[in-house]
Scaffold this active site. Structure first.
Site, mmCIF file in Angstrom:
data_model
loop_
_atom_site.group_PDB
_atom_site.id
_atom_site.type_symbol
_atom_site.label_atom_id
_atom_site.label_comp_id
_atom_site.label_asym_id
_atom_site.label_seq_id
_atom_site.Cartn_x
_atom_site.Cartn_y
_atom_site.Cartn_z
ATOM 1 N N ASP A 234 -11.239 0.007 -2.692
ATOM 2 C CA ASP A 234 -10.158 -0.611 -3.475
ATOM 3 C C ASP A 234 -9.947 0.189 -4.759
ATOM 4 O O ASP A 234 -10.239 -0.263 -5.858
ATOM 5 C CB ASP A 234 -10.514 -2.068 -3.787
ATOM 6 N N ASP B 252 -15.033 -1.286 2.212
ATOM 7 C CA ASP B 252 -13.625 -1.426 1.834
ATOM 8 C C ASP B 252 -13.426 -0.696 0.512
ATOM 9 O O ASP B 252 -14.148 -0.952 -0.458
ATOM 10 C CB ASP B 252 -13.278 -2.915 1.684
ATOM 11 N N MET C 291 -1.596 -4.320 -0.680
ATOM 12 C CA MET C 291 -1.532 -5.347 -1.721
ATOM 13 C C MET C 291 -0.076 -5.699 -2.042
ATOM 14 O O MET C 291 0.459 -5.343 -3.101
ATOM 15 C CB MET C 291 -2.295 -4.871 -2.957
ATOM 16 N N TRP D 69 -9.568 -3.909 -9.666
ATOM 17 C CA TRP D 69 -8.818 -3.601 -10.877
ATOM 18 C C TRP D 69 -9.730 -3.092 -11.996
ATOM 19 O O TRP D 69 -9.438 -2.086 -12.650
ATOM 20 C CB TRP D 69 -8.054 -4.834 -11.345
ATOM 21 N N THR D 70 -10.867 -3.733 -12.215
ATOM 22 C CA THR D 70 -11.715 -3.405 -13.360
ATOM 23 C C THR D 70 -12.707 -2.287 -13.074
ATOM 24 O O THR D 70 -13.180 -1.624 -13.992
ATOM 25 C CB THR D 70 -12.477 -4.663 -13.829
ATOM 26 N N GLU E 43 -7.756 1.496 -7.489
ATOM 27 C CA GLU E 43 -6.488 1.122 -8.120
ATOM 28 C C GLU E 43 -6.273 1.961 -9.388
ATOM 29 O O GLU E 43 -6.729 1.565 -10.460
ATOM 30 C CB GLU E 43 -6.496 -0.371 -8.455
ATOM 31 N N TYR E 44 -5.580 3.126 -9.295
ATOM 32 C CA TYR E 44 -4.877 3.699 -8.145
ATOM 33 C C TYR E 44 -5.040 5.202 -8.202
ATOM 34 O O TYR E 44 -5.031 5.782 -9.299
ATOM 35 C CB TYR E 44 -3.381 3.360 -8.171
ATOM 36 N N TYR F 217 1.713 -7.862 -3.318
ATOM 37 C CA TYR F 217 1.856 -8.932 -4.301
ATOM 38 C C TYR F 217 1.749 -8.299 -5.685
ATOM 39 O O TYR F 217 1.621 -7.071 -5.807
ATOM 40 C CB TYR F 217 0.793 -10.025 -4.100
ATOM 41 N N ASP F 218 1.847 -9.105 -6.724
ATOM 42 C CA ASP F 218 1.824 -8.597 -8.105
ATOM 43 C C ASP F 218 2.939 -7.590 -8.364
ATOM 44 O O ASP F 218 2.810 -6.695 -9.213
ATOM 45 C CB ASP F 218 0.465 -7.961 -8.461
#
Length: 538
Positions: A279, A277, A355, A222-223, A281-282, A357-358
Site C-alpha cells: 500500500d 499487500d 482505492m 497513508w502514514t 501511497e504514492y 474513494y477519497d
C-alpha cells in the site's frame, strides 16, 4: 527429531477439515515432564515448517488444490521440544469455480477506541463472507529500510508532520496484548509467557474456524509510505526489504524483547499470513503524506519491487507446497496512476485493490461539496479537470486508465480488468456550514470540515456505524450513482447499501475482480455494509 524428553509428543493428530487451499489439523496436547510454562506447537510438512499454533488446532493455508500433503506436529516450550508426532496425510480438494474477490482491511488500531477485535469479524458474519483480510499496517524502518516491529505511536492525526510515521509501530497490538476468554475468537485466554498473543494469534484462531479465509500483511498506508521510494530504489535495497518482510511475517520470525515483552521468536507467527499487500501511497507523486520521499524513478522501481516480492514469495511457496498472494492497494486519480507502469504490474499481482474513494473530501475546506466516490462523470460537477487532460475524478476514468489507457495522461492501460477489485469506503467525509442550494447541499460551498466524531477522532470523517444517516436526509444522485446525507448544515458523502449495490453491479458489468472494504471496524455490529457488499456480487 527425537526431542529432548522435556515435552511429550502430541498424539491423535487428525485432519478435521480439508478444502482446496487449507487443512485444519487437531491434536491432543503435549505436557511438560519437568517444570512449567506454556506449550506451543510447530507443524511440519515434507521437512518444512508450515505453521505454528498456541493451541491444539491450526489451519495450514495457502495450499495447492488437488495435492497430497503429509503433516506432523511437534510440541515446544522455550528451548525444549518434543519429537514430531505420527504423520497424517490428506489430499486437498479440487480448485473451486472462480468467483469475485471479497476482501477487506482490518485495522491494527481498531482494538482501542473502537473495541473492534478479530472476534467481531466472526460475530458480525464478515468472516464467512470474505476471501481475504488485509491486516493494516506494517511500517518501513527509516534507516535499515526493512520491515520491523516497535511500540511507538505515530503522529497520524498531524498531516503537517513530515516525520509522523518514522519508527512507529504497534507490536503490542500485533502480538503482545493479552486477549481474555471474552474477547478471543475461540474463548481461550492468553498467558503472558506464550510466544504469540495479540491480534496475530486471534487471526490464527479465525483461520482455524474459517480455513478458506486468507490473510495478508499490508505494508505502508497513508502514514507509513514515506520510505517506500528508498526501499525500492536499487536491486540490493529491494532484495533486503522484501526478504525482511517475508522473514518476519511469512516465516513468522518476530523479534523478541520489543518494549520489554517476551513474545515473539523464531517461527512464532509462521503460517498466519498468506501473502503481502503493498500500500504505497504514492509512487512518484507528491500527493501522499507530507514528507513522503518520491522520485521519477519510482515508476519503474515500483514494478521491480512487485517483481521481487513475487519472486521471493514464489520461492518460499515452492519449498512449502504453497502459493502466496501478492496484492496492492492502487490509487484512483489519473494524476497518480500516470506514475505506474499499468501495462507491467499486472504480471506480478494476484489482484489490485483500487482505492476508488477519497476523490473528494473536506481537505477542500471551503468546498465545493462533492461525492467521495462517483462512479460516473456528471455535467454538474464543478471541479476543475485534472491536468494535463480534461477528465475529472470518477471510477469510469480510473477504470479506463488501468485497462484501455488514457493517452492524454501518458497512461498506457494494459492492466487486466479481472484483477481490479473496486474499493468501498465504510466511512463518510463531511463538510459543515453548507447551504442547501438547489439539491440538498450538493456542489455547494462550506465553512470547513465537520466536527470530529468520537470513533474517528478526525474532523470531516465518520464511520458508517456512528453516522448511520437517517433515510429522510439521505439522497441519491442517479447520474453518478452516489449517496449523500444532508441535515441542513452538514453535508456527508459516502456509500449507503444502495450505493454498494450499484458498485457491485458495476464491477460485474465491467468484468472486474470483485470488491473490497476499507475498513471493517467502521461497519455496524450486524455487518450492514459488508452484507451489502457480499450480496451485490452474488
Amino acid at each position: 527429531p527425537a526431542g529432548d524428553g522435556k515435552v511429550t509428543t502430541p498424539t491423535g493428530v487428525t485432519a478435521s477439515k480439508v478444502t482446496s487451499g487449507a487443512v485444519v489439523l487437531n491434536w491432543q496436547p503435549s505436557t511438560l515432564t519437568t517444570g512449567d510454562g506454556p506449550i506451543a506447537y510447530k507443524v511440519w510438512s515434507n521437512g518444512q515448517l508450515v505453521a505454528t499454533s498456541m493451541g491444539t488446532s491450526v489451519a495450514v493455508s495457502s495450499l495447492l488444490p488437488g495435492q497430497n500433503y503429509t503433516f506432523s506436529v511437534q510440541g515446544y516450550s522455550g528451548t525444549h521440544a518434543s519429537a514430531q508426532s505420527a504423520p497424517v496425510s490428506t489430499t486437498t480438494a479440487a480448485a473451486p469455480a472462480q468467483k469475485p474477490v471479497r476482501s477487506a482491511y482490518f485495522d491494527q488500531w481498531g482494538i482501542y477506541e473502537n473495541a473492534y477485535y478479530p472476534k467481531n469479524v466472526d460475530t458480525s458474519g464478515a468472516a464467512g463472507k470474505l476471501d481475504v483480510i488485509h491486516y493494516a499496517f506494517a511500517n518501513i524502518d527509516p534507516t535499515k529500510l526493512t520491515c520491523f516491529e516497535a511500540v511507538k505511536a505515530s503522529d497520524s492525526a498531524n498531516e503537517s508532520n513530515p516525520n509522523a510515521g518514522d519508527g512507529a509501530g504497534d507490536a503490542y497490538a500485533d502480538y503482545q496484548s493479552d486477549y481474555n476468554s471474552g474477547t478471543s475468537v475461540d474463548g481461550s485466554a492468553d498467558t503472558w509467557e506464550q510466544p504469540l498473543k495479540g491480534n496475530f494469534n486471534q487471526l490464527r484462531q479465525l483461520k482455524a474456524k474459517y480455513p478458506n479465509l486468507r490473510f495478508t500483511i499490508s505494508i505502508g498506508g497513508w502514514t507509513y509510505s514515506k520510505y517506500f521510494s528508498d526501499a525500492a530504489a536499487t536491486d540490493a535495497s529491494r532484495k533486503t526489504f522484501v526478504s525482511s518482510c517475508i522473514d518476519m511475517f511469512l516465516k513468522g520470525n518476530l523479534p523478541t524483547g520489543v518494549a520489554g515483552d517476551a513474545s515473539g521468536g523464531a517461527a512464532s507467527a509462521a503460517g498466519i499470513f498468506d501473502g503481502v499487500d503493498i500500500d504505497w501511497e504514492y509512487p512518484g507523486s507528491a500527493g501522499g503524506h507530507t514528507g513522503n520521499h518520491y522520485s521519477p524513478a519510482d515508476k519503474q522501481n515500483y514494478t521491480l519491487l512487485l517483481k521481487e516480492f513475487r519472486t521471493q514469495l514464489d520461492a518460499l511457496g515452492a519449498a512449502q507446497g504453497k502459493r502466496y498472494i501478492l496484492s496492492a492497494a492502487l490509487p484512483s486519480g489519473q494524476d497518480k496512476i500516470a506514475q505506474l507502469e499499468t501495462d507491467k504490474i499486472g504480471a506480478y499481482l494476484d489482484y489490485a485493490d483500487v482505492m476508488s474513494y477519497d476523490m473528494h473530501g473536506s481537505w477542500d475546506a471551503k468546498g465545493p461539496t462533492n461525492h467521495q466516490d462517483p462512479l460516473h462523470d456528471s455535467p454538474a460537477d464543478p471541479t476543475t479537470p485534472i491536468a494535463p487532460g480534461t477528465r475529472k475524478y470518477n471510477v469510469d476514468t480510473t477504470l479506463a486508465a488501468y485497462t484501455t489507457g488514457l493517452p492524454e495522461y501518458g497512461i498506457p492501460g494494459g492492466f487486466p480488468a479481472n484483477k481490479i477489485v473496486l474499493g468501498i469506503p465504510f466511512y463518510w467525509r463531511g463538510w459543515t456550514g453548507v447551504p442547501a442550494g438547489s439539491n440538498y447541499g450538493l456542489y455547494q460551498s462550506a465553512t470547513g470540515p465537520t466536527a470530529a466524531k468520537p470513533l474517528s477522532q478526525e474532523a470531516g470523517l465518520a464511520a458508517w456505524k456512528e453516522l448511520n444517516p437517517p433515510a429522510a436526509q439521505t439522497h441519491w444522485d442517479p447520474v453518478t450513482e452516489s449517496s449523500w446525507f444532508y441535515d441542513g448544515t452538514n453535508f456527508w458523502t459516502g456509500d449507503t447499501p444502495q450505493a454498494v449495490q450499484a458498485r457491485g453491479a458495476y464491477a460485474k458489468s465491467k468484468g472486474l475482480g470483485g470488491l473490497f472494504a476499507f475498513s471493517l471496524e467502521n461497519d455496524d455490529a450486524s455487518g450492514t455494509m459488508l452484507n451489502s457488499m457480499d450480496g451485490s456480487l452474488r
